[in-house]
Design a protein around this motif. Structure first.
Motif, PDB file in Angstrom:
ATOM      1  N   ILE A   1      46.011 -14.690 -44.781  1.00 54.30           N
ATOM      2  CA  ILE A   1      46.890 -13.616 -44.313  1.00 54.30           C
ATOM      3  C   ILE A   1      46.068 -12.494 -43.693  1.00 54.30           C
ATOM      4  N   ALA A   2      44.960 -12.131 -44.348  1.00 53.74           N
ATOM      5  CA  ALA A   2      44.089 -11.089 -43.804  1.00 53.74           C
ATOM      6  C   ALA A   2      43.513 -11.506 -42.456  1.00 53.74           C
TER       7      ALA A   2
ATOM      8  N   LEU B   1      45.949 -11.048 -39.707  1.00 52.79           N
ATOM      9  CA  LEU B   1      46.180  -9.658 -39.338  1.00 52.79           C
ATOM     10  C   LEU B   1      45.015  -9.048 -38.564  1.00 52.79           C
TER      11      LEU B   1
END
Length: 63
Positions: free
Chosen positions: A49-50, A53
């Motif tokens: 997820i990081a 982003l």
């Protein structure tokens, strides 16, 4: 003892698959595969997820 060995093999396989999945995505985004493999194996899905982003790294081309 045999169920413990099977569980350990399955767990290590899961860690490897999660780390590899994250490392491949990191390579697509221009990031270090080795570092993201470790993070992805230990803390999946949060590193993925990081990584999604973070902006991709763009390499400058010589003119």
């Amino acid at each position: 003892m045999f169920p413990l060995i099977v569980a350990a093999i399955l767990y290590l396989s899961l860690i490897w698959v999660c780390g590899r999945y994250t490392a491949n995505y990191a390579a697509e985004r221009g990031r270090s595969q080795a570092a993201w493999f470790i993070w992805g194996g230990l803390f999946y899905p949060f590193p993925y997820i990081a990584l999604a982003l973070l902006p991709p790294i763009r390499k400058e081309t010589a003119v």
